[in-house]
Write a protein that holds these residues in place. Structure first.
Motif: not given
Length: 629
Positions: A354-363, A330-344, A346-349
């Protein structure tokens, strides 16, 4: 080019006709000279004006009042320019001053008449041709006497392949009863539709009800569905405007079956699109649980707004793959990152933030299925409560501007572990939001709502599967009641509440609650779905009561009795003020909960849940409601 040639010929003829109408006799040599020179000048000027105004982008097949306005504008400009030309070159010698005025009316009629006559012929308004091969049309009764009904009747009249023949119209009010829309009479209102159907017999007996209004209340739609079944009719509705796709001249309005969403009949709430755009446009956005029902819809709607980047965090590889592929298509020009991670984890989260430095987060990541969480209480605690703390702390460490937490009505007076863990998660982000200060730190927004149709674990997909198998439909209790809204509506209101919370410091530490409308009995929902499938409840398809499941309440609540609700400037979004606790005390209890969950210490877990959620009360033992043998 054919249309342009037609208009030039009409322009040339109109000048001569206007002269003849004014003078009656064109035999005078001077008048003949004026006629020839005037016709040549008028025609040449018309060619320039018509082309410069781009009059030939419209399609004669769909000529309308808009085209008439364009024609009037072109003719007016043409007459003005021509009048100046005749004055400048000929000083109007031999040309009566009233001729341009007469010419305005004549030319407008000669340009507009053929266009509208062509449309009338194409729309088959006169029935000049007889299609002996046409298949019999299904007689239908339209519900709604507005623009949508007019569109349906017009389309049915002009289309050679239309399958339906409107027999009458049912209006919402009595002021249109007895009137006609394109020859189809308004027979009555919703209150006397039963009498109308009784009076339609023989060839006039409709075989289908067609809803042309998409603003009918859910209760009205449910009553109409039951009435249609009693009269041996099916029910469908016109597509909404945003469902239509342009298909050129062959487009036909294809009605579709009534969906379970139509039975809710929830009115569309006006949305502040500008505020939602300001919240998310050109931002780096991270979504946890991006492959879930709510998370994936968040991805879709946020992608439409135009973020700078989307980071999709998901524990399920397959769910992440699906939403990532959909986004790529749907949006081939949009920069996206598919990340496998478990919210449980803590180190991975922390690493991801720290790597992607988001400005807005939806949990949106959570375990939501009540009976499963009851059987897996430690995983429910580690995911819903500890996982939320991990994400919230990572937001603070990474300097995120706003974190939005998706909560549930099951957090109110919880009788199950899932609801209790979500209430603990609410409590923690509330405490962080109060601590942040007025103008610095991460802003935390919590949005609470009820069940969404079609979500993972929802009762609707279960009912659909049971219907396909021939039944029975299983309902836990005759009085089981729930709030429902569609996934799309829920996410739209989540974004609306998020935009409101991000810019409103008066809501610090408060919860945004979505207005869920009226609750719906699950057994009524089951009966309606059986009717939608064309069966008779309790005859063709049985309903079986299985007894309440562990942790299940009969009635869900959107807010606690001690949470006074305050309306916001956004319709459909309310503000609640539940009790708050000190963030350090909440952290200490969360540490104890994490320890108990890892050690699988159920008693320690329940003891610490009571510290943060004293109203948590497991329900009594499961009640068996199976019918006696």
């Amino acid at each position: 080019m054919i249309a342009f040639g037609h208009d030039i010929i009409m322009a040339a003829l109109s000048f001569g006709i206007s002269m003849a109408l004014r003078l009656g006799d064109l035999g005078n040599p001077l008048r003949d000279t004026v006629l020839l020179s005037g016709t040549a000048a008028f025609t040449a000027t018309a060619a320039v004006v018509f082309l410069s105004l781009r009059m030939y982008r419209g399609i004669w097949r769909y000529a309308s009042t808009t085209d008439l306005v364009t024609l009037a504008k072109a003719v007016s400009i043409l007459i003005l320019i021509f009048s100046f030309e005749m004055f400048f070159f000929f000083r109007h010698e031999g040309l009566p001053r009233s001729v341009p005025i007469i010419n305005w009316f004549v030319l407008l009629a000669m340009l507009g008449g053929p266009r509208f006559l062509y449309r009338m012929i194409k729309d088959r308004r006169y029935g000049w041709h007889l299609d002996l091969s046409a298949t019999p049309k299904i007689p239908v009764l339209l519900v709604g006497a507005g623009d949508e009904a007019e569109l349906f009747i017009r389309d049915a009249a002009r289309s050679k392949t239309a399958s339906y023949r409107p027999m009458g119209i049912i209006a919402e009010s009595s002021n249109r009863v007895g009137r006609h829309i394109h020859g189809v009479e308004v027979l009555g209102t919703l209150t006397d539709i039963k009498q109308v159907l009784t009076g339609l017999n023989g060839e006039n007996r409709p075989r289908r009800l067609v809803l042309t209004k998409d603003t009918l209340k859910g209760s009205s739609v449910r009553e109409l569905l039951e009435l249609a079944q009693n009269f041996g009719m099916t029910m469908a509705r016109m597509p909404r405007v945003d469902d239509l796709q342009s298909d050129g001249e062959n487009q036909e309005l294809r009605i579709r079956p009534i969906a379970i969403e139509d039975l809710l009949g929830r009115p569309q709430q006006p949305l502040d699109r500008d505020a939602m755009t300001a919240l998310a446009q050109n931002k780096r956005i991270l979504i946890t649980g991006a492959g879930g029902s709510i998370g994936s819809e968040l991805v879709r709607q946020l992608a439409e707004i135009g973020p700078k980047e989307l980071v999709l965090v998901e524990n399920s590889e397959f769910a992440l793959y699906l939403v990532d592929r959909e986004l790529a298509e749907r949006h081939p020009a949009l920069t996206r990152h598919a990340v496998i991670a478990d919210v449980r984890d803590r180190t991975r989260i922390d690493q991801v933030f720290a790597h992607y430095k988001p400005e807005l987060v939806f949990h949106a990541a959570a375990l939501k299925h009540v009976p499963l969480v009851e059987d897996n209480v430690f995983e429910g605690m580690r995911t819903n409560a500890i996982g939320t703390r991990n994400v919230a702390d990572a937001c603070v460490a990474a300097g995120v501007d706003v974190m939005v937490m998706i909560s549930t009505d099951k957090a109110v007076n919880p009788t199950n572990i899932m609801g209790a863990t979500k209430r603990i998660a609410e409590t923690y982000v509330q405490a962080l939001d109060l601590k942040r200060g007025a103008d610095n730190g991460t802003r935390f927004v919590t949005v609470r709502f009820g069940n969404v149709l079609g979500s993972t674990g929802s009762v609707v997909p279960l009912f659909q599967k049971q219907l396909q198998a021939g039944g029975p439909l299983t309902v836990t209790h005759p009085d089981m009641t729930r709030y429902f809204m569609t996934i799309r509506e829920a996410v739209e209101l989540v974004l609306q509440a998020s935009a409101l919370g991000a810019s409103n410091h008066a809501s610090n530490g408060k919860l945004f609650v979505l207005d869920m409308g009226e609750p719906v009995k699950i057994v009524d929902l089951a009966r309606q779905m059986i009717r939608l499938a064309g069966y008779v409840p309790d005859q063709d398809i049985q309903i079986q009561f299985t007894g309440t499941r562990p942790g299940e309440k009969l009635f869900e609540e959107i807010f606690h009795g001690a949470e006074p609700l305050v309306p916001t400037k956004a319709p459909g979004v309310l503000l609640a003020s539940p009790r708050t606790q000190d963030v350090d005390q909440v952290r200490a209890t969360l540490d104890a909960l994490d320890t108990a969950a890892r050690a699988e210490d159920r008693d320690g877990l329940l003891l610490n849940i009571a510290k943060l959620v004293p109203e948590y009360a497991p329900p009594p033992a499961v009640q068996d409601l199976s019918p006696p043998a």
